[in-house]
Enzyme design. Structure first.
Site, PDB file in Angstrom:
ATOM      1  N   ASP A 194      -1.087   1.262  -4.505  1.00 48.11           N
ATOM      2  CA  ASP A 194      -2.163   0.247  -4.909  1.00 48.11           C
ATOM      3  C   ASP A 194      -3.326   0.761  -5.125  1.00 48.11           C
ATOM      4  O   ASP A 194      -4.404  -0.127  -5.589  1.00 48.11           O
ATOM      5  CB  ASP A 194      -2.076  -0.851  -3.788  1.00 48.11           C
TER       6      ASP A 194
ATOM      7  N   SER B 214       0.789  -1.068  -0.131  1.00 44.36           N
ATOM      8  CA  SER B 214       0.006  -0.071   0.186  1.00 44.36           C
ATOM      9  C   SER B 214       0.806   1.320   0.213  1.00 44.36           C
ATOM     10  O   SER B 214       1.675   1.410  -0.782  1.00 44.36           O
ATOM     11  CB  SER B 214      -0.884  -0.053   1.227  1.00 44.36           C
TER      12      SER B 214
END
Ligand code: MG
Length: 445
Positions: A240, A96
């Site tokens: 992401d 992330s």
């Protein structure tokens, strides 16, 4: 030591805790939990993606899964593919918003959503107890590649917005993809919506052009690019592409809380209904829902994407999300999605022809203050008891830690699951009030 295991999966540092052995073991544990079947596998743009993905793939194959490799893919894109292909689950290789030295393994269930804490624990328990299955030669899995993620994801977003209306607005958009995974699909979506796109940090190299969390201090170059290009709006994705932050037409970073607020404003005005947000999310969404009236209501959940998704499903919400720029439109996919977020915010601009700055300025304005206190678990428990007994007439929720709402603002106190700390978040119309409310609660510790 650098390994983090949580409901959102496993994260570790490459060359240290995130090893191919661990990744293969996690793949096998997840494959065992699923009892075989098709699994889609995507990865963000980190240079370690191939290493981690290959190992996870090996583990899944060994557990008898059929692996559909998506190559470079976002978290929401992978979730879209789980449901498009009717897979039993999905895995995204991503850390992330963490820096490039990190990578991680995120699991998705058959409905294309983050697993609940119980399911995550079942997967970890298979790993911990070394119960992963390794199939014999007749049952070991095979793989195939599918490169349709971007097209299918964009098509789903286009389906839920009035694309013709957005095209008529001929918006100029600066998109900052931080050299993450969301560049191609983000740009494709914007172009299909007739936007003139200035795309910065568009190379999916995983060498992030700035620290990848989409916060104000990391998006100075986006703010400048919006001003320089005279754009209507700037969008920043995280690596992401599940989170989205927004810069308005004046080049002002408006804060991640506004992503959900603007998306909810648009969706609730079109299809009045329920919304879900976690307890640490701004009160703006409540104000928006109550201004619209009728069936518009906001359900508050414990922190964690899976909890928001649970509420969206249980309450049939039309929109949900978190104040960190994570918007979930259940018509698109049941994970936070920067593409759906962009589509909804552009839909709002297409309907309300004023500049974004004017729309934002007329929205309720709040200041949020975040603090943390290092305390032992016992000290935190004693503190929470005192807070519970001394709410100053506020409305108490104990869904996750304690949140107290007063007319002038709210405070949310929450022990961390992983560290000996408690977080205090408070929000009010101005900083002094937010600080005073936080102090009222902090003084009880
Ligand atoms: Mg993310």
């Amino acid at each position: 030591m650098s390994l983090m295991m949580s409901v959102s999966g496993v994260r570790g540092v490459i060359g240290d805790s995130m090893t191919p052995n661990l990744a293969a073991a996690m793949g096998a544990a997840f494959g065992t939990y699923l009892r075989g079947g098709p699994v889609v596998l995507g990865m963000d743009s980190r240079p370690s993606g191939e290493m981690v993905a290959s190992a996870v793939k090996a583990g899944l194959l060994s557990a008898g899964c059929h692996v559909v490799e998506l190559g470079l893919a976002t978290t929401p894109g992978t979730a879209v593919m789980v449901t498009e292909l009717g897979a039993k689950g999905g895995v995204v290789i991503t850390a992330s918003h963490n820096p490039v030295i990190w990578n991680g393994i995120k699991f998705l269930t058959a409905s294309g959503r983050a697993p609940s804490a119980q399911i995550a624990e079942q997967i970890f328990a298979i790993h911990r107890d070394q119960r992963a299955r390794h199939e014999d030669v007749d049952r070991v899995g095979r793989s195939e590649r599918d490169l349709s993620t971007c097209d299918r994801h964009v098509a789903r977003v286009i389906r839920v917005v009035d694309a013709a209306a957005i095209r008529r607005r001929q918006l100029k958009v600066v998109l900052d993809s931080v050299n993450g995974a969301g560049g191609a699909s983000g740009r494709t979506l914007l172009e299909m919506l007739g936007c003139k796109v200035v795309h910065i940090n568009a190379d999916p190299t995983g060498h992030f052009a700035h620290p990848p969390e989409p916060t104000a201090e990391n998006l100075v170059s986006l703010c400048e690019a919006v001003k320089k290009n005279g754009a209507d709006i700037g969008f920043a994705q995280d690596p992401d592409a599940d989170r989205l932050a927004i810069v308005d037409n004046s080049g002002r970073y408006i804060g991640e809380e506004y992503t959900l607020a603007l998306a909810a404003k648009f969706v609730l005005s079109k299809s009045p209904g329920a919304a879900a947000a976690n307890l640490s999310t701004s009160r703006m969404i409540d104000d928006i829902a109550s201004a619209l009236g009728g069936p518009c209501a906001v359900y508050r959940t414990a922190v964690g994407e899976a909890n928001v998704v649970d509420a969206i499903s249980a309450r049939k919400c039309v929109i949900g999300g978190e104040g960190n720029g994570g918007v979930i439109d259940p018509r698109v996919v049941l994970v936070r999605d920067s593409l759906a977020s962009m589509g909804l915010v552009l839909g709002l601009l297409a309907e309300d022809w004023r500049p974004l700055s004017a729309i934002v300025d007329e929205m309720p304005r709040y200041v949020m203050v975040k603090q943390k206190y290092e305390l032992t678990r016992e000290q935190i428990n004693v503190w929470m008891q005192r807070v519970r007994l001394d709410t100053h007439g506020g409305r108490l929720s104990d869904v996750d830690g304690l949140r107290i709402d007063w007319p002038e603002g709210w405070v949310h106190v929450r022990p961390s699951n992983t560290e000996p700390i408690a977080r205090v978040i408070s929000e009010a119309a101005d900083e002094a009030t937010a600080l005073a409310l936080a102090k009222r609660v902090a003084d009880l510790r």
